[in-house]
Design a protein around this motif. Structure first.
Motif, PDB file in Angstrom:
ATOM      1  N   GLY A  89      16.505   8.392 -17.094  1.00  0.00           N
ATOM      2  CA  GLY A  89      17.491   7.615 -17.837  1.00  0.00           C
ATOM      3  C   GLY A  89      18.254   8.454 -18.842  1.00  0.00           C
ATOM      4  N   ALA A  90      17.591   9.468 -19.381  1.00  0.00           N
ATOM      5  CA  ALA A  90      18.217  10.313 -20.400  1.00  0.00           C
ATOM      6  C   ALA A  90      19.297  11.221 -19.840  1.00  0.00           C
ATOM      7  N   ILE A  91      19.500  11.187 -18.523  1.00  0.00           N
ATOM      8  CA  ILE A  91      20.661  11.881 -17.949  1.00  0.00           C
ATOM      9  C   ILE A  91      21.929  11.380 -18.635  1.00  0.00           C
ATOM     10  N   ALA A  92      21.873  10.157 -19.148  1.00  0.00           N
ATOM     11  CA  ALA A  92      23.005   9.602 -19.888  1.00  0.00           C
ATOM     12  C   ALA A  92      23.340  10.452 -21.110  1.00  0.00           C
ATOM     13  N   LYS A  93      22.357  11.172 -21.645  1.00  0.00           N
ATOM     14  CA  LYS A  93      22.620  12.028 -22.798  1.00  0.00           C
ATOM     15  C   LYS A  93      23.477  13.234 -22.414  1.00  0.00           C
ATOM     16  N   VAL A  94      23.491  13.549 -21.132  1.00  0.00           N
ATOM     17  CA  VAL A  94      24.364  14.607 -20.626  1.00  0.00           C
ATOM     18  C   VAL A  94      25.704  14.004 -20.225  1.00  0.00           C
ATOM     19  N   VAL A  95      25.640  12.916 -19.463  1.00  0.00           N
ATOM     20  CA  VAL A  95      26.846  12.287 -18.919  1.00  0.00           C
ATOM     21  C   VAL A  95      27.730  11.729 -20.029  1.00  0.00           C
ATOM     22  N   GLY A  96      27.126  11.041 -21.003  1.00  0.00           N
ATOM     23  CA  GLY A  96      27.899  10.371 -22.042  1.00  0.00           C
ATOM     24  C   GLY A  96      28.769  11.305 -22.861  1.00  0.00           C
ATOM     25  N   PRO A  97      28.169  12.300 -23.559  1.00  0.00           N
ATOM     26  CA  PRO A  97      28.993  13.213 -24.353  1.00  0.00           C
ATOM     27  C   PRO A  97      30.004  13.987 -23.504  1.00  0.00           C
ATOM     28  N   TYR A  98      29.593  14.403 -22.293  1.00  0.00           N
ATOM     29  CA  TYR A  98      30.513  15.141 -21.424  1.00  0.00           C
ATOM     30  C   TYR A  98      31.657  14.232 -20.982  1.00  0.00           C
TER      31      TYR A  98
ATOM     32  N   GLY B 181      25.958  16.652 -34.399  1.00  0.00           N
ATOM     33  CA  GLY B 181      27.169  15.836 -34.433  1.00  0.00           C
ATOM     34  C   GLY B 181      27.986  16.115 -35.686  1.00  0.00           C
ATOM     35  N   PHE B 182      27.305  16.248 -36.837  1.00  0.00           N
ATOM     36  CA  PHE B 182      27.999  16.575 -38.082  1.00  0.00           C
ATOM     37  C   PHE B 182      28.517  18.015 -38.043  1.00  0.00           C
ATOM     38  N   ILE B 183      27.719  18.901 -37.459  1.00  0.00           N
ATOM     39  CA  ILE B 183      28.102  20.313 -37.415  1.00  0.00           C
ATOM     40  C   ILE B 183      29.331  20.519 -36.533  1.00  0.00           C
ATOM     41  N   ILE B 184      29.396  19.805 -35.400  1.00  0.00           N
ATOM     42  CA  ILE B 184      30.580  19.906 -34.532  1.00  0.00           C
ATOM     43  C   ILE B 184      31.827  19.529 -35.313  1.00  0.00           C
ATOM     44  N   ASN B 185      31.724  18.468 -36.101  1.00  0.00           N
ATOM     45  CA  ASN B 185      32.868  18.032 -36.908  1.00  0.00           C
ATOM     46  C   ASN B 185      33.289  19.130 -37.887  1.00  0.00           C
ATOM     47  N   LEU B 186      32.309  19.889 -38.414  1.00  0.00           N
ATOM     48  CA  LEU B 186      32.615  20.997 -39.318  1.00  0.00           C
ATOM     49  C   LEU B 186      33.183  22.191 -38.566  1.00  0.00           C
ATOM     50  N   LEU B 187      32.605  22.497 -37.394  1.00  0.00           N
ATOM     51  CA  LEU B 187      33.043  23.674 -36.640  1.00  0.00           C
ATOM     52  C   LEU B 187      34.475  23.533 -36.134  1.00  0.00           C
ATOM     53  N   ILE B 188      34.890  22.293 -35.821  1.00  0.00           N
ATOM     54  CA  ILE B 188      36.266  22.071 -35.369  1.00  0.00           C
ATOM     55  C   ILE B 188      37.257  22.561 -36.427  1.00  0.00           C
ATOM     56  N   GLU B 189      36.860  22.464 -37.690  1.00  0.00           N
ATOM     57  CA  GLU B 189      37.744  22.860 -38.786  1.00  0.00           C
ATOM     58  C   GLU B 189      37.378  24.231 -39.359  1.00  0.00           C
TER      59      GLU B 189
ATOM     60  N   VAL C 286      38.890  13.752 -23.418  1.00  0.00           N
ATOM     61  CA  VAL C 286      39.689  14.406 -24.452  1.00  0.00           C
ATOM     62  C   VAL C 286      40.321  15.679 -23.908  1.00  0.00           C
ATOM     63  N   GLY C 287      39.491  16.482 -23.192  1.00  0.00           N
ATOM     64  CA  GLY C 287      39.967  17.754 -22.663  1.00  0.00           C
ATOM     65  C   GLY C 287      40.383  18.683 -23.789  1.00  0.00           C
TER      66      GLY C 287
ATOM     67  N   GLY D 112      37.974  19.634 -27.480  1.00  0.00           N
ATOM     68  CA  GLY D 112      37.156  18.465 -27.179  1.00  0.00           C
ATOM     69  C   GLY D 112      36.197  18.748 -26.041  1.00  0.00           C
ATOM     70  N   PHE D 113      36.648  19.495 -25.050  1.00  0.00           N
ATOM     71  CA  PHE D 113      35.786  19.820 -23.907  1.00  0.00           C
ATOM     72  C   PHE D 113      34.591  20.665 -24.340  1.00  0.00           C
ATOM     73  N   GLN D 114      34.856  21.713 -25.147  1.00  0.00           N
ATOM     74  CA  GLN D 114      33.770  22.580 -25.604  1.00  0.00           C
ATOM     75  C   GLN D 114      32.784  21.816 -26.474  1.00  0.00           C
ATOM     76  N   SER D 115      33.306  20.931 -27.327  1.00  0.00           N
ATOM     77  CA  SER D 115      32.426  20.105 -28.161  1.00  0.00           C
ATOM     78  C   SER D 115      31.540  19.231 -27.291  1.00  0.00           C
ATOM     79  N   GLY D 116      32.141  18.657 -26.249  1.00  0.00           N
ATOM     80  CA  GLY D 116      31.371  17.803 -25.335  1.00  0.00           C
ATOM     81  C   GLY D 116      30.286  18.572 -24.616  1.00  0.00           C
ATOM     82  N   VAL D 117      30.576  19.825 -24.244  1.00  0.00           N
ATOM     83  CA  VAL D 117      29.578  20.654 -23.547  1.00  0.00           C
ATOM     84  C   VAL D 117      28.398  20.954 -24.468  1.00  0.00           C
ATOM     85  N   ILE D 118      28.694  21.277 -25.742  1.00  0.00           N
ATOM     86  CA  ILE D 118      27.617  21.561 -26.697  1.00  0.00           C
ATOM     87  C   ILE D 118      26.729  20.326 -26.866  1.00  0.00           C
TER      88      ILE D 118
END
Length: 463
Positions: free
Chosen positions: A406-415, A51-59, A421-422, A67-73
Protein backbone atom coordinates in the motif's frame (compact mmCIF):
# COMPACT_ATOMS: atom_id res chain seq x y z
CA UNK A 1 1.11 -15.46 55.46
CA UNK A 2 3.37 -13.48 53.14
CA UNK A 3 3.05 -16.26 50.58
CA UNK A 4 -0.75 -16.10 50.75
CA UNK A 5 -0.67 -12.33 50.37
CA UNK A 6 1.59 -12.60 47.34
CA UNK A 7 -0.61 -15.25 45.78
CA UNK A 8 -3.77 -13.21 46.35
CA UNK A 9 -2.12 -10.23 44.66
CA UNK A 10 -1.56 -12.21 41.49
CA UNK A 11 -3.78 -11.16 38.57
CA UNK A 12 -6.65 -13.55 37.89
CA UNK A 13 -6.62 -15.72 34.78
CA UNK A 14 -5.97 -19.25 33.57
CA UNK A 15 -3.27 -18.07 31.17
CA UNK A 16 -0.75 -15.26 31.17
CA UNK A 17 -2.62 -13.25 28.48
CA UNK A 18 -5.81 -13.53 30.54
CA UNK A 19 -3.89 -12.21 33.54
CA UNK A 20 -2.81 -9.20 31.49
CA UNK A 21 -6.42 -8.67 30.39
CA UNK A 22 -7.55 -8.64 34.05
CA UNK A 23 -4.65 -6.57 35.37
CA UNK A 24 -4.11 -2.83 35.64
CA UNK A 25 -1.87 -1.11 33.12
CA UNK A 26 1.54 -1.08 34.77
CA UNK A 27 4.44 1.34 34.66
CA UNK A 28 6.45 -1.17 32.61
CA UNK A 29 3.73 -1.42 29.97
CA UNK A 30 3.51 2.38 29.88
CA UNK A 31 7.29 2.52 29.44
CA UNK A 32 7.09 0.27 26.36
CA UNK A 33 4.24 2.33 24.90
CA UNK A 34 6.13 5.56 25.62
CA UNK A 35 9.28 4.23 23.94
CA UNK A 36 7.29 3.32 20.83
CA UNK A 37 5.62 6.74 20.82
CA UNK A 38 8.89 8.66 21.19
CA UNK A 39 10.51 6.51 18.52
CA UNK A 40 7.72 7.11 16.03
CA UNK A 41 7.55 10.84 16.76
CA UNK A 42 11.30 11.43 16.48
CA UNK A 43 11.77 9.28 13.39
CA UNK A 44 8.75 10.68 11.55
CA UNK A 45 9.92 14.16 12.52
CA UNK A 46 12.97 13.40 10.40
CA UNK A 47 10.84 11.87 7.64
CA UNK A 48 8.42 14.80 7.36
CA UNK A 49 11.11 17.45 7.83
CA UNK A 50 12.11 16.95 4.20
CA UNK A 51 8.84 18.67 3.18
CA UNK A 52 9.94 21.84 4.99
CA UNK A 53 13.49 21.48 3.68
CA UNK A 54 12.31 21.20 0.05
CA UNK A 55 10.45 24.48 0.52
CA UNK A 56 13.72 26.03 1.76
CA UNK A 57 15.90 24.48 -0.96
CA UNK A 58 13.66 25.85 -3.72
CA UNK A 59 14.67 29.32 -2.53
CA UNK A 60 18.32 28.44 -1.69
CA UNK A 61 20.91 29.76 -4.19
CA UNK A 62 22.63 27.01 -6.16
CA UNK A 63 19.91 24.39 -5.88
CA UNK A 64 17.41 25.61 -8.48
CA UNK A 65 15.04 22.75 -7.71
CA UNK A 66 12.21 22.18 -10.19
CA UNK A 67 8.86 20.67 -9.28
CA UNK A 68 9.94 17.41 -10.90
CA UNK A 69 13.19 17.21 -8.91
CA UNK A 70 11.33 18.03 -5.69
CA UNK A 71 8.85 15.26 -6.45
CA UNK A 72 11.67 12.76 -7.05
CA UNK A 73 13.30 13.60 -3.70
CA UNK A 74 9.99 13.19 -1.87
CA UNK A 75 9.21 10.00 -3.80
CA UNK A 76 12.62 8.60 -2.78
CA UNK A 77 11.61 8.75 0.87
CA UNK A 78 8.36 7.01 -0.07
CA UNK A 79 10.19 4.26 -1.95
CA UNK A 80 12.37 3.64 1.11
CA UNK A 81 9.25 3.33 3.24
CA UNK A 82 7.81 0.68 0.90
CA UNK A 83 10.99 -1.39 0.99
CA UNK A 84 11.41 -0.86 4.72
CA UNK A 85 7.85 -1.88 5.61
CA UNK A 86 8.10 -5.14 3.69
CA UNK A 87 11.62 -5.98 4.89
CA UNK A 88 11.33 -5.04 8.56
CA UNK A 89 7.97 -6.77 8.92
CA UNK A 90 9.57 -10.05 7.88
CA UNK A 91 12.64 -9.47 10.07
CA UNK A 92 10.45 -8.71 13.11
CA UNK A 93 8.76 -12.12 12.76
CA UNK A 94 12.11 -13.88 12.29
CA UNK A 95 14.40 -12.10 14.77
CA UNK A 96 11.95 -10.39 17.10
CA UNK A 97 10.11 -7.10 17.45
CA UNK A 98 12.77 -5.57 19.68
CA UNK A 99 15.76 -6.30 17.46
CA UNK A 100 13.97 -5.01 14.37
CA UNK A 101 12.96 -1.83 16.23
CA UNK A 102 16.57 -1.19 17.26
CA UNK A 103 17.96 -1.61 13.75
CA UNK A 104 15.30 0.68 12.28
CA UNK A 105 16.69 3.42 14.51
CA UNK A 106 20.28 2.70 13.50
CA UNK A 107 19.50 2.79 9.78
CA UNK A 108 17.55 6.02 10.09
CA UNK A 109 20.30 7.84 11.98
CA UNK A 110 23.09 6.74 9.62
CA UNK A 111 21.29 7.93 6.48
CA UNK A 112 20.10 11.11 8.17
CA UNK A 113 23.65 12.04 9.14
CA UNK A 114 24.80 11.41 5.57
CA UNK A 115 21.95 13.58 4.19
CA UNK A 116 23.23 16.57 6.16
CA UNK A 117 26.46 16.70 4.12
CA UNK A 118 24.85 16.51 0.66
CA UNK A 119 26.66 18.91 -1.72
CA UNK A 120 24.82 21.89 -3.22
CA UNK A 121 22.44 20.87 -6.03
CA UNK A 122 23.11 17.21 -5.24
CA UNK A 123 19.44 16.36 -5.55
CA UNK A 124 20.12 12.87 -6.91
CA UNK A 125 22.36 11.99 -3.95
CA UNK A 126 19.82 13.53 -1.57
CA UNK A 127 17.12 11.35 -3.15
CA UNK A 128 19.22 8.22 -2.56
CA UNK A 129 19.97 9.15 1.04
CA UNK A 130 16.35 10.01 1.77
CA UNK A 131 15.42 6.60 0.38
CA UNK A 132 17.66 5.14 3.08
CA UNK A 133 15.97 7.29 5.71
CA UNK A 134 12.60 6.06 4.48
CA UNK A 135 13.83 2.47 4.70
CA UNK A 136 14.48 2.90 8.42
CA UNK A 137 11.26 4.82 9.08
CA UNK A 138 9.20 2.33 7.07
CA UNK A 139 9.82 -0.43 9.56
CA UNK A 140 9.38 1.53 12.74
CA UNK A 141 5.58 1.52 12.99
CA UNK A 142 5.42 -1.98 11.51
CA UNK A 143 7.60 -3.35 14.31
CA UNK A 144 6.31 -1.20 17.18
CA UNK A 145 2.61 -1.93 16.64
CA UNK A 146 2.87 -5.74 17.16
CA UNK A 147 5.44 -5.09 19.91
CA UNK A 148 2.87 -3.11 21.93
CA UNK A 149 -0.14 -5.26 20.91
CA UNK A 150 1.48 -8.35 22.37
CA UNK A 151 2.00 -6.75 25.80
CA UNK A 152 -1.34 -5.01 26.52
CA UNK A 153 -4.96 -5.94 27.48
CA UNK A 154 -7.30 -6.90 24.64
CA UNK A 155 -10.03 -4.46 25.70
CA UNK A 156 -7.64 -1.51 25.35
CA UNK A 157 -5.50 -2.87 22.52
CA UNK A 158 -6.92 -0.56 19.85
CA UNK A 159 -6.15 2.58 21.83
CA UNK A 160 -2.84 1.48 23.32
CA UNK A 161 -1.39 0.04 20.10
CA UNK A 162 -2.85 2.99 18.22
CA UNK A 163 -0.95 5.38 20.48
CA UNK A 164 2.25 4.33 18.70
CA UNK A 165 0.82 6.07 15.63
CA UNK A 166 -1.29 8.75 17.30
CA UNK A 167 1.58 11.05 18.18
CA UNK A 168 3.39 10.80 14.84
CA UNK A 169 1.87 14.17 13.81
CA UNK A 170 3.81 15.68 16.70
CA UNK A 171 6.77 15.04 14.40
CA UNK A 172 5.21 17.39 11.85
CA UNK A 173 4.52 19.92 14.62
CA UNK A 174 8.13 19.75 15.77
CA UNK A 175 9.26 20.04 12.15
CA UNK A 176 7.25 23.24 11.77
CA UNK A 177 8.50 24.55 15.12
CA UNK A 178 12.15 23.79 14.36
CA UNK A 179 11.87 25.22 10.84
CA UNK A 180 10.21 28.40 12.11
CA UNK A 181 12.78 29.14 14.82
CA UNK A 182 15.95 27.35 13.71
CA UNK A 183 15.65 27.27 9.91
CA UNK A 184 17.44 30.61 9.59
CA UNK A 185 20.18 30.16 12.21
CA UNK A 186 21.19 26.56 11.41
CA UNK A 187 20.13 26.29 7.75
CA UNK A 188 18.78 23.22 6.00
CA UNK A 189 21.84 21.12 6.92
CA UNK A 190 21.37 21.86 10.58
CA UNK A 191 17.70 20.96 10.35
CA UNK A 192 18.58 17.56 8.90
CA UNK A 193 21.25 16.98 11.56
CA UNK A 194 18.64 17.45 14.29
CA UNK A 195 17.01 14.30 12.91
CA UNK A 196 19.85 12.22 14.39
CA UNK A 197 18.46 12.65 17.92
CA UNK A 198 16.65 9.24 17.91
CA UNK A 199 20.01 7.55 18.55
CA UNK A 200 19.36 8.10 22.28
CA UNK A 201 16.48 5.59 22.10
CA UNK A 202 18.98 2.74 21.95
CA UNK A 203 19.60 3.17 25.69
CA UNK A 204 15.85 2.90 26.37
CA UNK A 205 15.55 -0.39 24.48
CA UNK A 206 17.98 -2.03 26.91
CA UNK A 207 15.37 -2.12 29.69
CA UNK A 208 12.46 -3.43 27.57
CA UNK A 209 12.20 -7.21 26.97
CA UNK A 210 11.22 -8.95 23.76
CA UNK A 211 7.53 -9.66 23.06
CA UNK A 212 6.35 -12.67 25.13
CA UNK A 213 4.21 -13.94 22.25
CA UNK A 214 7.20 -13.88 19.92
CA UNK A 215 9.41 -15.61 22.52
CA UNK A 216 6.86 -18.38 23.05
CA UNK A 217 6.45 -18.86 19.30
CA UNK A 218 10.19 -19.56 19.18
CA UNK A 219 10.07 -22.10 22.03
CA UNK A 220 11.71 -19.71 24.53
CA UNK A 221 9.05 -20.26 27.18
CA UNK A 222 11.12 -19.29 30.22
CA UNK A 223 11.93 -15.91 28.65
CA UNK A 224 8.29 -15.53 27.65
CA UNK A 225 7.18 -16.02 31.26
CA UNK A 226 9.79 -13.49 32.39
CA UNK A 227 8.48 -10.98 29.83
CA UNK A 228 4.90 -11.47 31.09
CA UNK A 229 6.13 -11.03 34.67
CA UNK A 230 7.96 -7.83 33.65
CA UNK A 231 4.81 -6.47 31.99
CA UNK A 232 2.59 -7.14 35.02
CA UNK A 233 5.32 -6.26 37.55
CA UNK A 234 4.86 -9.54 39.45
CA UNK A 235 7.24 -12.38 40.36
CA UNK A 236 7.68 -14.86 37.53
CA UNK A 237 6.29 -17.58 39.83
CA UNK A 238 2.90 -15.85 39.76
CA UNK A 239 2.64 -15.96 35.96
CA UNK A 240 -0.08 -18.42 34.89
CA UNK A 241 0.29 -21.02 32.16
CA UNK A 242 1.32 -19.89 28.72
CA UNK A 243 -1.49 -20.18 26.16
CA UNK A 244 -1.50 -23.00 23.67
CA UNK A 245 -0.20 -21.92 20.30
CA UNK A 246 -1.35 -23.34 16.97
CA UNK A 247 1.09 -25.46 15.06
CA UNK A 248 4.07 -23.36 14.05
CA UNK A 249 4.32 -22.31 10.47
CA UNK A 250 6.76 -20.22 8.52
CA UNK A 251 5.89 -16.54 8.35
CA UNK A 252 7.22 -16.32 4.81
CA UNK A 253 5.70 -14.09 2.17
CA UNK A 254 4.43 -17.21 0.38
CA UNK A 255 2.46 -18.19 3.48
CA UNK A 256 0.84 -14.74 3.60
CA UNK A 257 -0.22 -14.95 -0.05
CA UNK A 258 -1.51 -18.51 0.23
CA UNK A 259 -3.21 -18.50 3.68
CA UNK A 260 -4.26 -14.91 4.19
CA UNK A 261 -5.03 -13.46 0.73
CA UNK A 262 -8.18 -11.60 1.81
CA UNK A 263 -6.46 -10.02 4.80
CA UNK A 264 -3.51 -9.02 2.62
CA UNK A 265 -5.79 -7.51 -0.03
CA UNK A 266 -7.74 -5.46 2.53
CA UNK A 267 -4.61 -4.14 4.26
CA UNK A 268 -2.79 -3.39 0.98
CA UNK A 269 -5.75 -1.71 -0.74
CA UNK A 270 -6.89 0.20 2.33
CA UNK A 271 -3.36 1.36 3.12
CA UNK A 272 -2.78 2.51 -0.47
CA UNK A 273 -5.98 4.57 -0.52
CA UNK A 274 -5.39 6.29 2.82
CA UNK A 275 -1.68 6.86 2.19
CA UNK A 276 -2.25 8.27 -1.31
CA UNK A 277 -4.92 10.58 0.06
CA UNK A 278 -2.92 11.89 3.01
CA UNK A 279 0.84 11.30 2.62
CA UNK A 280 0.94 13.49 -0.50
CA UNK A 281 -0.52 16.30 1.60
CA UNK A 282 2.22 15.74 4.16
CA UNK A 283 4.84 15.82 1.40
CA UNK A 284 3.51 18.61 -0.83
CA UNK A 285 1.23 20.57 1.49
CA UNK A 286 3.95 22.93 2.72
CA UNK A 287 5.23 23.59 -0.80
CA UNK A 288 1.73 24.14 -2.26
CA UNK A 289 0.83 26.58 0.51
CA UNK A 290 4.09 28.45 0.00
CA UNK A 291 4.43 28.41 -3.77
CA UNK A 292 0.87 28.02 -5.10
CA UNK A 293 -1.01 30.11 -2.54
CA UNK A 294 1.83 32.56 -1.76
CA UNK A 295 2.15 32.12 2.00
CA UNK A 296 5.60 32.98 3.36
CA UNK A 297 7.78 30.29 4.96
CA UNK A 298 6.98 31.39 8.51
CA UNK A 299 3.24 31.29 7.89
CA UNK A 300 3.51 27.88 6.21
CA UNK A 301 5.36 26.51 9.24
CA UNK A 302 2.72 27.96 11.58
CA UNK A 303 -0.20 26.59 9.52
CA UNK A 304 1.35 23.13 9.45
CA UNK A 305 1.79 23.22 13.20
CA UNK A 306 -2.02 23.54 13.35
CA UNK A 307 -2.35 20.75 10.77
CA UNK A 308 -0.20 18.50 12.92
CA UNK A 309 -2.34 19.19 15.99
CA UNK A 310 -5.51 18.35 14.05
CA UNK A 311 -3.85 15.18 12.76
CA UNK A 312 -2.83 14.20 16.29
CA UNK A 313 -6.35 14.71 17.62
CA UNK A 314 -7.75 12.73 14.69
CA UNK A 315 -5.42 9.81 15.35
CA UNK A 316 -6.16 9.85 19.05
CA UNK A 317 -9.87 9.94 18.30
CA UNK A 318 -9.74 7.03 15.85
CA UNK A 319 -7.66 4.92 18.25
CA UNK A 320 -10.04 5.63 21.14
CA UNK A 321 -13.33 5.22 19.29
CA UNK A 322 -12.18 1.99 17.62
CA UNK A 323 -12.50 0.26 21.01
CA UNK A 324 -16.05 1.64 21.30
CA UNK A 325 -17.70 1.28 17.88
CA UNK A 326 -15.25 -1.13 16.26
CA UNK A 327 -12.34 -0.83 13.86
CA UNK A 328 -14.32 -1.18 10.62
CA UNK A 329 -16.77 1.67 11.20
CA UNK A 330 -13.98 3.89 12.51
CA UNK A 331 -12.04 3.44 9.27
CA UNK A 332 -15.17 3.98 7.17
CA UNK A 333 -16.01 7.25 8.94
CA UNK A 334 -12.46 8.56 8.61
CA UNK A 335 -12.46 7.81 4.89
CA UNK A 336 -15.77 9.59 4.26
CA UNK A 337 -14.89 12.79 6.16
CA UNK A 338 -11.35 12.84 4.76
CA UNK A 339 -12.79 12.68 1.24
CA UNK A 340 -14.92 15.75 1.96
CA UNK A 341 -11.77 17.61 3.04
CA UNK A 342 -10.02 16.68 -0.21
CA UNK A 343 -12.97 18.03 -2.20
CA UNK A 344 -12.84 21.32 -0.27
CA UNK A 345 -9.11 21.60 -1.07
CA UNK A 346 -9.74 20.86 -4.74
CA UNK A 347 -12.53 23.40 -5.19
CA UNK A 348 -10.63 26.12 -3.33
CA UNK A 349 -8.82 26.70 -6.63
CA UNK A 350 -12.11 27.84 -8.18
CA UNK A 351 -12.04 30.85 -5.87
CA UNK A 352 -8.91 32.27 -7.53
CA UNK A 353 -9.55 34.99 -10.10
CA UNK A 354 -6.56 35.93 -12.21
CA UNK A 355 -3.66 36.77 -9.92
CA UNK A 356 -5.95 37.38 -6.96
CA UNK A 357 -5.58 34.50 -4.48
CA UNK A 358 -7.92 36.09 -1.95
CA UNK A 359 -9.17 33.64 0.67
CA UNK A 360 -8.55 30.61 -1.56
CA UNK A 361 -5.37 29.79 0.33
CA UNK A 362 -7.19 29.61 3.65
CA UNK A 363 -9.96 27.46 2.16
CA UNK A 364 -7.27 25.15 0.74
CA UNK A 365 -5.70 25.05 4.20
CA UNK A 366 -9.10 24.15 5.74
CA UNK A 367 -9.43 21.31 3.22
CA UNK A 368 -6.03 19.80 3.93
CA UNK A 369 -6.66 20.26 7.66
CA UNK A 370 -9.75 18.01 7.36
CA UNK A 371 -7.84 15.54 5.16
CA UNK A 372 -5.12 15.26 7.78
CA UNK A 373 -7.44 15.16 10.79
CA UNK A 374 -9.57 12.33 9.40
CA UNK A 375 -7.85 10.82 6.35
CA UNK A 376 -4.47 10.72 8.05
CA UNK A 377 -6.13 10.54 11.47
CA UNK A 378 -7.23 7.03 10.47
CA UNK A 379 -3.62 5.94 11.03
CA UNK A 380 -4.33 6.01 14.74
CA UNK A 381 -5.86 2.56 14.21
CA UNK A 382 -5.01 1.61 10.60
CA UNK A 383 -1.79 -0.33 11.28
CA UNK A 384 -3.03 -1.69 14.60
CA UNK A 385 -6.13 -3.00 12.80
CA UNK A 386 -3.96 -4.36 9.99
CA UNK A 387 -1.76 -6.23 12.45
CA UNK A 388 -4.83 -7.78 14.08
CA UNK A 389 -5.80 -9.41 10.79
CA UNK A 390 -2.89 -11.89 11.11
CA UNK A 391 -1.87 -14.45 13.80
CA UNK A 392 1.23 -14.00 15.96
CA UNK A 393 3.67 -15.94 13.77
CA UNK A 394 2.71 -13.86 10.74
CA UNK A 395 1.64 -10.58 12.33
CA UNK A 396 4.60 -8.39 11.44
CA UNK A 397 5.20 -10.10 8.09
CA UNK A 398 1.56 -9.77 7.03
CA UNK A 399 1.25 -6.19 8.25
CA UNK A 400 4.60 -5.23 6.73
CA UNK A 401 3.81 -6.81 3.37
CA UNK A 402 0.29 -5.38 3.16
CA UNK A 403 1.27 -1.94 4.34
CA UNK A 404 4.42 -2.04 2.19
CA UNK A 405 2.41 -2.76 -0.95
CA UNK A 406 0.00 0.00 0.00
CA UNK A 407 2.88 2.36 0.72
CA UNK A 408 3.70 2.38 -2.99
CA UNK A 409 1.37 5.38 -2.78
CA UNK A 410 4.21 7.19 -0.99
CA UNK A 411 6.16 6.93 -4.24
CA UNK A 412 3.27 7.45 -6.65
CA UNK A 413 1.66 10.38 -4.81
CA UNK A 414 4.59 12.82 -4.54
CA UNK A 415 5.84 11.86 -8.03
CA UNK A 416 2.32 12.30 -9.43
CA UNK A 417 2.08 15.88 -8.18
CA UNK A 418 5.70 16.56 -9.21
CA UNK A 419 4.98 15.27 -12.72
CA UNK A 420 1.93 17.54 -13.00
CA UNK A 421 4.11 20.49 -12.08
CA UNK A 422 7.10 19.47 -14.21
CA UNK A 423 9.51 22.33 -14.73
CA UNK A 424 6.75 24.94 -14.68
CA UNK A 425 6.24 27.36 -11.84
CA UNK A 426 3.97 26.06 -9.11
CA UNK A 427 0.46 27.53 -9.24
CA UNK A 428 -2.97 26.86 -7.78
CA UNK A 429 -3.99 25.16 -11.04
CA UNK A 430 -2.07 21.97 -10.19
CA UNK A 431 -4.20 21.39 -7.08
CA UNK A 432 -7.62 20.52 -8.54
CA UNK A 433 -7.03 17.18 -10.34
CA UNK A 434 -4.89 15.41 -7.69
CA UNK A 435 -7.20 16.37 -4.82
CA UNK A 436 -10.27 15.12 -6.69
CA UNK A 437 -8.42 11.81 -7.06
CA UNK A 438 -7.44 11.85 -3.37
CA UNK A 439 -11.11 12.30 -2.43
CA UNK A 440 -12.12 9.24 -4.45
CA UNK A 441 -9.31 7.19 -2.91
CA UNK A 442 -10.21 8.11 0.66
CA UNK A 443 -13.82 7.11 -0.04
CA UNK A 444 -12.66 3.78 -1.50
CA UNK A 445 -10.32 3.21 1.46
CA UNK A 446 -13.15 3.66 3.96
CA UNK A 447 -15.31 1.16 2.08
CA UNK A 448 -12.44 -1.35 1.80
CA UNK A 449 -12.09 -1.75 5.57
CA UNK A 450 -15.74 -2.78 5.85
CA UNK A 451 -14.57 -6.11 4.38
CA UNK A 452 -11.99 -6.66 7.15
CA UNK A 453 -12.58 -8.94 10.13
CA UNK A 454 -13.75 -6.96 13.15
CA UNK A 455 -11.27 -7.51 16.00
CA UNK A 456 -12.54 -5.17 18.73
CA UNK A 457 -12.00 -6.93 22.07
CA UNK A 458 -10.81 -10.21 20.50
CA UNK A 459 -7.88 -12.07 22.05
CA UNK A 460 -4.74 -12.21 19.89
CA UNK A 461 -4.72 -15.97 20.42
CA UNK A 462 -8.17 -16.19 18.80
CA UNK A 463 -7.06 -14.37 15.65
Amino acid sequence: MSTQTAQSAAPQGRTAPEQIDNHRLTGHQKSLISMAIVGNVSEFFDMFLIGFIINLLIETPGWNLTGFQSGVILAGAGLGTVLGSITWGRLADVFGRKHAFIWCIVVLVVFTAASAITPVNGWILLTILRTGVGFGVGGLNITSVPYVQEFVPAKQRGLLAGLTSVFIPAGIFLGGLVTKYLGGPVGWRGLIAIGCIPIVLLAWTRIIPESPRFLQSRGREREAREAYAWAMEIPVEQVADLPELPQKSSASYAVIFSRYPKQLLVVATGSFCFIMGSFTVQSWGQTLLGQSFKFNAGTVATLFMFVSLGDLLGRLGSAWISDKIGRRWTMFGCGMIGAIGALIAAFSTRMVTGDEIGNAGYVFFAGIFIVMMFGDGAFGILNAFGGEQFPTEARSTGLGLGYGIGAIAKVVGPYFVGALVGSAELSHEVVFVPFIIFAMLLFLGGVTYLFARETKGASLEDI
